[in-house]
Each structure stands twice: as structure tokens, then as C-alpha cells.
Design a protein around this motif. Structure first.
Motif, short mmCIF file in Angstrom:
data_model
loop_
_atom_site.label_atom_id
_atom_site.label_comp_id
_atom_site.label_asym_id
_atom_site.label_seq_id
_atom_site.Cartn_x
_atom_site.Cartn_y
_atom_site.Cartn_z
N UNK A 1 1.01 -1.03 -0.14
CA UNK A 1 -0.12 0.52 -0.21
C UNK A 1 1.06 1.43 0.33
N UNK A 2 1.57 1.12 0.77
CA UNK A 2 2.51 1.85 1.14
C UNK A 2 3.47 2.65 -0.06
N UNK A 3 3.71 1.61 -0.47
CA UNK A 3 4.22 1.62 -1.92
C UNK A 3 4.16 2.55 -3.03
N UNK A 4 3.02 1.77 -3.81
CA UNK A 4 1.65 2.12 -4.34
C UNK A 4 0.98 3.57 -3.68
N UNK A 5 1.29 3.91 -3.36
CA UNK A 5 1.37 5.53 -2.81
C UNK A 5 2.28 6.29 -2.73
N UNK A 6 3.60 6.00 -2.80
CA UNK A 6 5.25 6.34 -3.39
C UNK A 6 4.85 6.70 -4.39
N UNK A 7 3.90 6.07 -5.50
CA UNK A 7 4.37 5.52 -6.76
C UNK A 7 3.42 6.05 -7.52
N UNK A 8 2.32 6.81 -6.73
CA UNK A 8 1.06 7.23 -7.00
C UNK A 8 1.12 9.00 -6.99
N UNK A 9 2.22 8.61 -5.92
CA UNK A 9 2.50 10.80 -5.03
C UNK A 9 3.67 11.02 -6.22
N UNK A 10 4.12 10.79 -7.18
CA UNK A 10 5.08 11.34 -8.32
C UNK A 10 4.58 11.64 -9.48
N UNK A 11 3.03 11.27 -10.21
CA UNK A 11 2.66 12.37 -10.96
C UNK A 11 1.49 13.45 -10.14
N UNK A 12 1.55 12.83 -9.60
CA UNK A 12 0.46 14.14 -7.79
C UNK A 12 1.18 14.79 -7.63
N UNK A 13 2.46 15.06 -7.39
CA UNK A 13 3.31 16.13 -7.05
C UNK A 13 3.93 17.16 -8.64
N UNK A 14 4.22 15.72 -9.35
CA UNK A 14 4.27 16.87 -11.34
C UNK A 14 3.21 17.50 -11.66
N UNK A 15 1.82 16.96 -11.40
CA UNK A 15 0.85 17.56 -11.60
C UNK A 15 0.46 19.07 -10.44
N UNK A 16 1.07 18.74 -9.67
CA UNK A 16 0.69 20.01 -8.37
C UNK A 16 1.64 21.10 -8.82
#
Lengths: 444, 83
Positions: free
Chosen positions: A23-38
Motif C-alpha cells: 500500500x505504501x509503495x503504491x501511494x509513493x508511486x502515485x505521489x510522483x505524477x500527483x506532485x508533477x501535476x501539483x
């Protein structure tokens, strides 16, 4: 409400009770495009829309494409859940919740694209204070508000019995679950009330969903722009929306089936049925696309033909033929014969359709603006890293919301599965007897 | 259900009412916005028929949605209280 029957469905409560490293790995992975978007949005907010590829005459690009695409995906919940529930299709039971969640999540993501596209989000106040109902954009705002309200209600109501199970068995977040369970104890009267409310919502949500994507299409078709001013845009958009919705649902189902070990609930038969549904929708989508383009081509109106040629053999040909490949050829090859490896074939077709439907939205939005009817200078649109970032961030945010939902609520409806075991089998048998022309031996 | 007079239960009940109030305010806000658009178009003589036509469909939908939520909220909680 908690009893031994719950232990049968322990697998459905495990993702909420325990949180693994995955779960934490998935969140970490998803946070990359989210941070790019932000970051992209931050730059756009300070610098203005000049940092994007949007210009005159192409003032709608990736953002409006994403808006139409995400609103389209939201039809997954409506079609799968409401229609299958109303038609008493028993195989719906492990699928409905996933479909309803997709609807709610993507509606928020889709609606937020308009905020991003505004460039000046404070100007949204103008819509609220000085809106005019002659504009299809206002029709959009109204219908999406109705759909959002209906979808949230339709997601929440069937969750109440499951929330009560979590309240009684989980031992954490007791206040949160107690508030949302509304004192559910599973009495006959409560079940009657809830079933009645779910039935009303299932009937209500279908016309609302159809109206939403029709209204989204009206934003284009109410103009006199070449290849937008079409009477079949409403149903064409609705078909495309259902098509992409089913594909997105299948992808989500396969991911969570693997991640949470739900193979006992989401069986190949479910994917077979959904695959058949996807194939029907692919044929229907092709029929609408063919009718739309043939009419334009046969009319040979000069302004229309400019856009037509730009799509077929001009600067947008890769997107157009990519769309045909992803939405029609690949699904047809994968789904016509679902012998062995059903899940793999259905996944390949669904991923292809998700990409293809995004391309379809792009092909509808951008080429027409590049070759406008009025004597504006023509111009080809190409997105900058800001739009790519926003798009990646939107997809990442959708996936993250979905993932977080599974940590709070069961992704498969426990009470509906249980109802299927206890009541469904008997009901189906009784219903089947009423369909048959003669009396079945030993039955009255 | 636990002892109905416990602090925990009182807090749950209060939060449920807050939750319902927020839902009513949300739907009420949307209806108020639609009414505001009708009034604006009426005042400005700006094709009020369009606003009225759309609101004839939209407002009842929101009222029905709210009614369903109220029906469930009231029904489930009153049954729980009786028990």
C-alpha cells in the motif's frame, strides 16, 4: 449484525484491517505524477495559461479532453450497477461497489479539469453569480451537480450495511463508522427501507447519467463549428462514455483482484460477461463513428472537409487511426473469441479502449478548433509539460482516491454477496420456473 | 447498540445530524443558485424561458434526491431508537 457469516468474507475486510507494505509503495508511486501535476498547476497559477500550449484558435486542449474523458468514465457505475441491479443480474454482486466508486471519484476529477482550464479559478464565481442558462456550459454545471449528488447517494446507500459490519467488527475508527452506519442493525424494517431507497436511486440515476453526457456533447454540438454541429453527438457521447466506463471498471477490477487476492469473488465468468458487453459497445461505438464521419464526408462541405482531412490524412492522422486501432481493431481481436486466458484478453482490450477513448475525446476537441469556420488564423496545438503534468496528476489522483477508499470501505459489497448466497440462489430458481412454459418436474 | 444515553452515542447522534445538515445545505445551495439564475434572467429580460425550462427539470431532481436521503436517515435512525 456480525456473525459467523462474516468470517466467510474475511478477505473483503482484510485490506481495511491490515495495511501492508504494498500500500505504501503504491501511494509513493502515485505521489510522483500527483506532485508533477501539483507543480504544473502551481506554475500555471502564477504564470497564467501562457505556459500551456493553448492559444488562439485552439483554446481547448488537454484539459477539456480530460474533462470529457473523465466524465465519460463515470458512466461505469451507472451502467453496471444500476442497470444490472434493476435487471436482477446476479453476477453483478461483486462488481457494483467498484463501479459506483469509479463514478464518484472521476466525477470530482473531471469537474476539477474545468477549474484548471479556467486559468483564473476565482472566475468560477462569475458562473455562480452571473451565469446564463442560454449557455450549454451552465447546463453542464447543473447536470454534473445532479449526477454528483445522485452518484454519492447511490454509492453511500448500499454501503450502510457494510459500514455497520465494520463498526461492529473492526475495532478501529468506531466513531466514523458509527456515524455513517445510521444505527443500522439489519432489522426487516431497515432492510425494507434501504432496498426501497436503492431501487428509487437505481431508476433515477440512469436518466441523470444519460443526460449528463448528452449535455457534455451539447457544449460542442450547439456551436456551428465544423464536425461539432451534429445531431447524433448526444447518443454518440453516451455510447462512448459507457464504452470507456466498462473498460475502466475492468482495469480496476483486475488490479484489485490481484492486489487484494479477490480471485474467489471476481471470477473469469465476470470478465467474460463484461468482455462481451465491451465487445457490443465497441461495435456500437464503431457504428456511431462510421455514421458521423460518412455523413460529413458525403456532404463535402468545404469547412467540414478541412477538419475531416486533418483527421484522416493530415496532422491528426496518427491520433485518429490510433483511436480506430485502440477502440475497434484491438478489442475485436481480443474479445471475439474468449477461449482460454479470458482475464488477460479482456484486460488487453480494456487498456486499449481506455487509451483509445482518450484519443477519441482529443480527436473531437482539438482538430475542429485548429480549423475553425470563422476566418481566424489556423493553428496546430501541441501541449507543454504543464498539460502533460496536469494529465498525469489527474490520473494519479484518481488512482490514489480509489486506493484510499479501499482502506476505509470494502471494495466488494459484503452484504450483497451474503444476500446472493442466502436469498439469491433460491430467488433465481423460482424466477427461472416462472419463465419456463411448462411445469418443471417436482416444482409447482 | 450501546447504552443510548452514553456520551459516545450522543456524539454519534450529533455528528449524524451535522452530516444531514451539510447534505441539506449542499442541495439547498444548488437549488438557491438555480433560483438566483432564474431571477437574474427575469430581471434582465434575458430569455427567462430557458432558465425556467431547465429548472423545471433540475429542481425536482434535487428535491427527490434529498427526499431519498431524508427517508433513509429518518427510517434507519427511528428504527434503531425504537429497538
Amino acid at each position: 449484525m456480525a456473525d459467523t457469516a462474516d468470517t466467510l468474507d474475511e478477505a473483503l475486510l482484510r485490506p481495511i484491517a491490515e495495511t501492508g507494505r504494498g500500500f505504501y509503495w503504491a501511494v509513493a508511486l502515485l505521489s510522483i505524477p500527483i506532485l508533477w501535476g501539483a507543480l504544473a498547476y502551481g506554475v500555471q497559477f502564477y504564470e497564467g495559461l501562457g505556459v500551456t500550449g493553448l492559444h488562439q484558435p485552439v483554446s481547448w486542449g488537454f484539459y477539456v479532453t480530460n474533462f470529457v474523458f473523465f466524465i465519460g468514465i463515470s458512466h461505469a457505475g451507472t451502467l453496471i450497477s444500476a442497470i444490472l441491479r434493476l435487471s436482477k443480474a446476479e453476477w453483478r454482486r461483486p462488481i457494483t461497489r467498484m463501479a459506483e466508486v469509479i463514478t464518484c471519484m472521476v466525477l470530482f476529477i473531471g469537474a476539477s479539469q474545468i477549474l484548471v482550464d479556467l486559468g483564473r479559478p476565482d472566475r468560477l464565481l462569475n458562473v455562480i453569480l452571473h451565469g446564463r442558462y442560454q449557455s450549454p456550459l451552465l447546463w453542464d454545471a447543473t447536470s454534473i451537480s445532479a449526477y454528483m449528488t445522485a452518484s454519492l447517494t447511490y454509492l453511500y446507500l448500499p454501503m450502510i450495511p457494510d459500514i455497520a459490519i465494520l463498526r461492529d467488527r473492526l475495532g478501529k475508527r468506531k466513531l466514523f463508522y458509527s456515524v455513517l452506519a445510521l444505527g443500522w442493525t439489519g432489522t426487516e424494517r431497515q432492510q425494507r427501507i434501504l432496498n426501497r431507497a436503492i431501487a428509487i436511486m437505481a431508476v433515477l440515476v440512469i436518466p441523470i447519467a444519460v443526460s449528463v453526457h448528452s449535455v457534455v456533447s451539447f457544449v460542442f454540438s450547439m456551436t456551428l463549428q465544423p464536425m461539432w454541429h451534429s445531431t447524433i453527438f448526444g447518443p454518440y457521447f453516451v455510447v462512448g462514455a459507457i464504452f470507456s466506463g466498462i473498460a475502466a471498471l475492468i482495469v480496476a477490477m483486475i488490479i484489485f483482484r490481484k492486489a487484494y487476492g479477490l480471485q474467489h469473488y471476481l471470477k473469469p465468468i465476470h470478465f467474460r460477461y463484461l468482455g462481451q458487453l465491451l465487445l457490443v459497445m465497441a461495435l456500437l461505438w464503431f457504428y456511431f463513428t462510421f455514421a458521423e464521419y460518412l455523413t460529413g464526408y458525403y456532404g463535402a462541405e468545404p469547412e467540414e472537409m478541412k477538419v475531416f482531412r486533418a483527421k484522416f490524412s493530415g496532422p491528426f492522422r496518427h491520433f485518429f487511426w490510433g483511436m480506430v486501432l485502440c477502440n475497434f481493431v484491438i478489442p475485436l481481436v481480443c474479445l471475439v473469441r474468449l477461449g482460454r486466458r479470458t482475464v488477460g484478453k479482456v484486460l488487453a482490450a480494456s487498456l486499449s479502449v481506455v487509451v483509445g477513448m482518450w484519443l477519441e475525446r482529443f480527436i473531437i476537441v482539438v482538430p475542429t478548433l485548429s480549423f475553425p469556420r470563422l476566418p481566424f488564423p489556423e493553428g496546430i496545438y501541441w501541449p507543454t509539460w504543464v498539460e502533460w503534468g496536469e494529465t498525469a496528476g489527474s490520473f494519479g489522483l484518481f488512482a490514489l482516491f480509489y486506493l484510499l477508499f479501499t482502506k476505509f470501505f470494502p471494495i466488494i459489497s459484503i452484504w450483497e454477496i451474503r444476500e446472493g448466497r442466502e436469498v439469491g440462489i433460491k430467488e433465481v430458481e423460482e424466477r427461472l420456473i416462472t419463465y419456463l412454459p411448462d411445469e418443471v418436474e417436482g416444482k409447482t | 447498540m450501546e447504552n443510548p444515553s452514553s456520551d459516545f452515542d450522543r456524539l454519534v447522534r450529533t455528528l449524524q445530524w451535522v452530516w444531514l445538515t451539510v447534505a441539506i445545505l449542499l442541495v439547498g445551495g444548488i437549488i438557491a443558485w438555480i433560483v438566483h439564475l432564474i431571477r437574474t434572467s427575469w430581471t434582465l429580460g434575458d430569455v427567462p424561458s430557458a432558465s425556467i425550462g431547465i429548472s423545471i427539470v433540475a429542481i425536482p431532481i434535487f428535491i427527490v434526491l434529498m427526499s431519498v436521503v431524508l427517508y433513509v436517515f429518518w427510517g434507519l435512525r427511528s428504527d434503531g431508537r425504537e429497538r
